[in-house]
Design a protein around this motif. Structure first.
Motif, short mmCIF file in Angstrom:
data_model
loop_
_atom_site.label_atom_id
_atom_site.label_comp_id
_atom_site.label_asym_id
_atom_site.label_seq_id
_atom_site.Cartn_x
_atom_site.Cartn_y
_atom_site.Cartn_z
N SER A 160 97.90 111.81 4.18
CA SER A 160 97.07 111.68 3.05
C SER A 160 95.81 110.82 3.14
CB SER A 160 97.75 111.28 1.87
OG SER A 160 98.75 112.10 1.51
N LEU A 161 96.07 109.59 3.64
CA LEU A 161 94.86 108.46 4.11
C LEU A 161 94.13 108.91 5.31
CD1 LEU A 161 93.97 105.76 3.43
CD2 LEU A 161 95.39 104.87 5.30
N ASN A 162 94.77 109.61 6.14
CA ASN A 162 94.06 109.99 7.33
C ASN A 162 93.09 111.20 7.06
OD1 ASN A 162 94.90 107.98 9.12
ND2 ASN A 162 96.69 109.21 9.92
N ALA A 163 93.58 112.02 5.93
CA ALA A 163 92.72 113.10 5.44
C ALA A 163 91.60 112.72 5.03
CB ALA A 163 93.75 113.95 4.47
N PHE A 164 91.50 111.63 4.45
CA PHE A 164 90.29 111.17 3.63
C PHE A 164 89.38 110.68 4.67
CE2 PHE A 164 93.28 110.28 0.03
CZ PHE A 164 92.49 111.19 -0.92
N LEU A 165 89.74 110.37 5.97
CA LEU A 165 88.76 110.33 7.28
C LEU A 165 87.95 111.31 7.65
CD1 LEU A 165 91.16 107.95 9.45
CD2 LEU A 165 89.23 106.98 8.20
N ASP A 166 88.34 112.61 7.06
CA ASP A 166 87.88 113.89 7.58
C ASP A 166 86.35 113.72 6.99
OD1 ASP A 166 88.47 116.75 8.95
OD2 ASP A 166 87.08 116.85 7.26
N GLU A 167 85.24 114.21 7.73
CA GLU A 167 84.18 114.43 7.49
C GLU A 167 83.68 115.06 6.25
OE1 GLU A 167 81.26 112.38 8.43
OE2 GLU A 167 82.86 111.36 9.35
N SER A 168 84.81 116.08 5.90
CA SER A 168 84.30 117.08 4.69
C SER A 168 84.46 116.36 3.40
CB SER A 168 85.52 117.95 4.91
OG SER A 168 86.96 117.48 4.80
N PHE A 169 84.95 115.12 3.61
CA PHE A 169 85.20 114.01 2.16
C PHE A 169 84.03 113.10 2.22
CE2 PHE A 169 89.69 115.17 2.19
CZ PHE A 169 89.82 115.21 1.16
N ALA A 170 82.97 113.33 3.23
CA ALA A 170 81.66 112.40 3.51
C ALA A 170 80.60 112.64 2.29
CB ALA A 170 81.11 112.56 4.63
N GLU A 171 80.68 113.95 1.75
CA GLU A 171 79.70 114.32 0.82
C GLU A 171 80.50 114.84 -0.54
OE1 GLU A 171 76.59 113.35 0.57
OE2 GLU A 171 76.45 112.57 2.60
N PRO A 172 79.99 114.82 -1.58
CA PRO A 172 80.46 115.50 -2.85
C PRO A 172 80.35 116.90 -2.68
CG PRO A 172 79.08 113.76 -3.54
CD PRO A 172 78.81 113.79 -2.24
N ILE A 173 81.27 117.86 -3.37
CA ILE A 173 81.16 119.12 -3.20
C ILE A 173 80.94 119.76 -4.61
CG2 ILE A 173 82.87 119.38 -1.32
CD1 ILE A 173 84.99 120.15 -3.41
N ALA A 174 80.05 120.98 -4.32
CA ALA A 174 79.94 121.60 -5.62
C ALA A 174 80.68 122.84 -5.69
CB ALA A 174 78.41 122.21 -5.68
N SER A 175 81.32 122.65 -6.76
CA SER A 175 82.49 123.97 -6.99
C SER A 175 82.74 124.48 -8.39
CB SER A 175 83.85 123.41 -6.65
OG SER A 175 85.19 124.13 -6.73
N ALA A 176 83.19 125.69 -8.49
CA ALA A 176 83.03 126.23 -9.80
C ALA A 176 83.81 125.49 -10.90
CB ALA A 176 83.34 127.43 -10.00
N PHE A 177 84.92 124.91 -10.38
CA PHE A 177 85.77 124.18 -11.50
C PHE A 177 85.26 122.87 -11.85
CE2 PHE A 177 87.63 122.92 -7.45
CZ PHE A 177 87.72 121.37 -7.58
N LEU A 178 84.43 122.22 -10.79
CA LEU A 178 83.72 120.98 -11.36
C LEU A 178 82.74 121.14 -12.26
CD1 LEU A 178 83.53 119.44 -7.79
CD2 LEU A 178 85.28 119.33 -9.43
N GLN A 179 82.31 122.29 -13.07
CA GLN A 179 81.05 122.23 -13.70
C GLN A 179 81.77 122.40 -15.43
OE1 GLN A 179 79.37 126.21 -13.17
NE2 GLN A 179 78.74 125.68 -10.97
#
Length: 219
Positions: A200-219
Motif C-alpha cells: 500500500s505504501l509503495n502504491a502511493f509512490l506511483d505518479e498517478s498519486f502526484a496530482e488530484p483527480i477529477a471524478s464524478a463521485f467526488l462532486q
C-alpha cells in the motif's frame, strides 16, 4: 491505575482488539485499495468512511478515546515491566519485550500519522480529496518512507502479538498446543499484513498519486 491492575489490563487488552484492532484492519484495507485500484479506488474508500452516519462520534468513541486509554496505559505497563530476555531469551520472552518496545513506537507513530493526515484535513491545510496526493508526498520523502516502513512493521507486530496475548489472557487458547497453533496463526497474519501495508505504501509512490483527480463521485 494501581487500584485494580487486573481490571485495567483486561480493558487494555480488550480495547487493543475491539475496537482498535478492527480500525487497524479497516485502515489496512483502505490503504490497500490504493494498490488495487489507484487513487480513485482509494478515495472511494475514504469517501465511504466519511459518509458514515455520526462519523465524528464514531471516531471519538471507537478510535480516539480507546486509543488514548490503550496507549497511555500501555506506556505505563511498558515502564513498569521487567524484561528477562538477557537471562532466558526464550521466544515468548523476546515477544514480551518486543510487545512493549513496539507499543511505544506504534503509539508515537500513530499520533504523528494522525497529525499529518486526519488533523490536517480537519484544519483545512489538506483537502480530503487530496489525501492521496499528500500520502504521495510523504512516501516520496526517503526519510519518511523508511520511518513508515519501520513503524509499519512495529505496529503490525504489536497488533498480531497482542492478539496472541488476548487469546491467552481471555482463556480462548488454553494449553500449549492451542497456544502454539495461535502463535503460528498470528505470526502468519503478521507476515500477510506487513506485506499488504508495504504494498500500500509503495502504491502511493506511483505518479498517478502526484496530482488530484477529477471524478464524478467526488462532486
Amino acid at each position: 491505575m494501581k487500584g485494580n491492575s487486573y481490571l485495567h489490563r483486561k480493558i487494555h487488552s480488550l480495547l487493543g482488539v475491539l475496537p482498535l484492532g478492527g480500525f487497524f484492519v479497516e485502515h489496512l484495507l483502505t490503504n490497500y485499495s490504493a494498490y488495487q485500484g489507484g487513487q480513485e479506488r482509494f478515495l472511494e474508500h475514504v469517501h465511504w468512511i466519511h459518509s458514515l452516519p455520526l462519523v465524528l462520534a464514531l471516531e471519538i468513541f471507537l478510535i480516539w478515546l480507546p486509543l488514548l486509554y490503550h496507549g497511555v496505559y500501555g506506556l505505563y505497563v511498558a515502564y513498569q515491566s521487567r524484561n528477562n530476555v538477557s537471562n532466558y531469551g526464550y521466544v515468548r520472552n523476546w515477544a514480551f519485550a518486543l510487545q512493549r518496545i513496539t507499543g511505544v513506537v506504534t503509539f508515537v507513530f500513530v499520533i504523528w500519522h494522525i497529525w499529518n493526515t486526519r488533523v490536517q484535513i480537519a484544519l483545512g491545510t489538506v483537502e480530503q480529496d487530496a489525501i492521496g496526493v499528500h500520502m504521495h508526498e510523504i512516501a516520496s520523502n526517503p526519510l519518511y518512507y523508511w520511518i513508515y516502513i519501520v513503524c509499519i512493521i512495529a505496529a503490525v507486530f504489536h497488533f498480531c502479538n497482542g492478539l496472541w496475548s488476548f487469546l491467552v489472557s481471555w482463556g480462548i487458547t488454553v494449553g500449549p498446543r492451542a497456544q502454539r497453533a495461535a502463535s503460528y496463526a498470528t505470526m502468519g497474519l503478521f507476515v500477510i499484513m506487513t506485506i499488504m501495508f508495504i504494498m500500500s505504501l509503495n502504491a502511493f509512490l506511483d505518479e498517478s498519486f502526484a496530482e488530484p483527480i477529477a471524478s464524478a463521485f467526488l462532486q
